[in-house]
Write an enzyme that holds these catalytic residues in place. Structure first.
Site, PDB file in Angstrom:
ATOM      1  N   ASP A  17      21.421 -14.921 -17.812  1.00  0.00           N
ATOM      2  CA  ASP A  17      22.022 -16.173 -17.368  1.00  0.00           C
ATOM      3  C   ASP A  17      21.104 -17.333 -17.715  1.00  0.00           C
ATOM      4  O   ASP A  17      19.897 -17.166 -17.893  1.00  0.00           O
ATOM      5  CB  ASP A  17      22.271 -16.135 -15.853  1.00  0.00           C
ATOM      6  CG  ASP A  17      23.311 -17.142 -15.390  1.00  0.00           C
ATOM      7  OD1 ASP A  17      24.005 -17.741 -16.245  1.00  0.00           O
ATOM      8  OD2 ASP A  17      23.452 -17.336 -14.165  1.00  0.00           O
ATOM      9  N   GLY A  18      21.690 -18.507 -17.800  1.00  0.00           N
ATOM     10  CA  GLY A  18      20.950 -19.733 -18.040  1.00  0.00           C
ATOM     11  C   GLY A  18      21.285 -20.752 -16.969  1.00  0.00           C
ATOM     12  O   GLY A  18      22.327 -20.659 -16.310  1.00  0.00           O
ATOM     13  N   GLU A  55      21.525 -20.040 -21.963  1.00  0.00           N
ATOM     14  CA  GLU A  55      22.347 -18.816 -21.940  1.00  0.00           C
ATOM     15  C   GLU A  55      21.986 -17.920 -23.129  1.00  0.00           C
ATOM     16  O   GLU A  55      21.805 -16.709 -22.977  1.00  0.00           O
ATOM     17  CB  GLU A  55      23.842 -19.160 -21.976  1.00  0.00           C
ATOM     18  CG  GLU A  55      24.370 -19.911 -20.773  1.00  0.00           C
ATOM     19  CD  GLU A  55      24.626 -19.046 -19.546  1.00  0.00           C
ATOM     20  OE1 GLU A  55      24.441 -17.821 -19.605  1.00  0.00           O
ATOM     21  OE2 GLU A  55      25.025 -19.623 -18.517  1.00  0.00           O
ATOM     22  N   ASP A  77      27.893 -14.486 -17.893  1.00  0.00           N
ATOM     23  CA  ASP A  77      28.978 -15.300 -17.352  1.00  0.00           C
ATOM     24  C   ASP A  77      29.306 -16.447 -18.308  1.00  0.00           C
ATOM     25  O   ASP A  77      30.074 -17.338 -17.984  1.00  0.00           O
ATOM     26  CB  ASP A  77      28.657 -15.813 -15.945  1.00  0.00           C
ATOM     27  CG  ASP A  77      27.432 -16.702 -15.876  1.00  0.00           C
ATOM     28  OD1 ASP A  77      26.895 -17.095 -16.935  1.00  0.00           O
ATOM     29  OD2 ASP A  77      26.996 -17.015 -14.751  1.00  0.00           O
ATOM     30  N   HIS A 131      28.894 -16.522 -10.164  1.00  0.00           N
ATOM     31  CA  HIS A 131      28.900 -16.895  -8.744  1.00  0.00           C
ATOM     32  C   HIS A 131      30.072 -16.250  -8.005  1.00  0.00           C
ATOM     33  O   HIS A 131      30.713 -16.877  -7.169  1.00  0.00           O
ATOM     34  CB  HIS A 131      28.914 -18.421  -8.588  1.00  0.00           C
ATOM     35  CG  HIS A 131      27.849 -19.080  -9.395  1.00  0.00           C
ATOM     36  ND1 HIS A 131      26.509 -19.017  -9.057  1.00  0.00           N
ATOM     37  CD2 HIS A 131      27.907 -19.780 -10.556  1.00  0.00           C
ATOM     38  CE1 HIS A 131      25.802 -19.673  -9.971  1.00  0.00           C
ATOM     39  NE2 HIS A 131      26.620 -20.124 -10.889  1.00  0.00           N
ATOM     40  N   ASP A 141      20.989 -15.127 -12.359  1.00  0.00           N
ATOM     41  CA  ASP A 141      21.078 -16.545 -11.990  1.00  0.00           C
ATOM     42  C   ASP A 141      19.838 -16.968 -11.203  1.00  0.00           C
ATOM     43  O   ASP A 141      19.266 -18.036 -11.445  1.00  0.00           O
ATOM     44  CB  ASP A 141      22.354 -16.782 -11.175  1.00  0.00           C
ATOM     45  CG  ASP A 141      22.489 -18.226 -10.746  1.00  0.00           C
ATOM     46  OD1 ASP A 141      22.689 -19.093 -11.622  1.00  0.00           O
ATOM     47  OD2 ASP A 141      22.392 -18.499  -9.530  1.00  0.00           O
TER      48      ASP A 141
END
Length: 158
Positions: A17-18, A55, A77, A131, A141
């Site tokens: 994740d970023g 990302e 995501d 999320h 995250d």
């Protein structure tokens, strides 16, 4: 996907994740790698970047951390990363890193690096809703945000 026989490869799960505080702005990336009861957390950040770059960087750093060729199940995501690697990249490469409307591909430096790394493994690109309670995605995250926090506190980030 590459043409490596995945039936004889170990499967590694990667959650990447970023995060970015402003877009562009200070950003972080995070990856959680899980294999056969072993795990590794990676994170870092950059001062002036975009969410899309973070990302991509998260997946790049995770694939760079793999010590040998394997079947990597990459959970992201980011539709940008997932569709970029499964749908768009072949056209970009065929058009010499140009989009269908003849514009240069944004972040082509990272896409080229990711493409080369992905070719060393059999990669399965899995999109997950962000999320939404996915434990691996939430952990990635958290690591990406840790990368931003470390950067903002003056820590060393890669």
């Amino acid at each position: 996907m590459t043409k490596i026989d995945s039936s004889r490869q170990r499967t590694v799960e990667i959650y990447a994740d970023g995060a970015c505080k402003g877009n562009p702005g200070p950003g972080g990336w995070g990856a959680w790698i899980h294999y056969d009861g072993h795990e590794k957390e990676l994170f870092g950040g950059e001062m002036d970047t975009t969410n899309n770059r973070m990302e991509l960087t998260a997946v790049i750093r995770a694939l760079e951390a793999l010590k040998r060729s394997c079947h990597a199940r990459v959970f992201t995501d980011s539709v940008y990363v997932q569709k970029g690697m499964t749908e768009w990249i072949s056209g970009w490469k065929a058009r010499n890193w140009r989009t269908s409307d003849k514009k240069p591909v944004k972040n082509d430096d990272l896409w080229r690096l990711l493409d080369g790394l992905a070719q060393q493994h059999t990669v399965e690109w899995v999109w997950v809703k962000g999320h939404a309670g996915n434990a691996g995605n939430e952990r990635a995250d958290m690591l990406a945000n840790k990368g931003v926090e470390q950067l903002m506190q003056g820590g060393v980030a890669s």
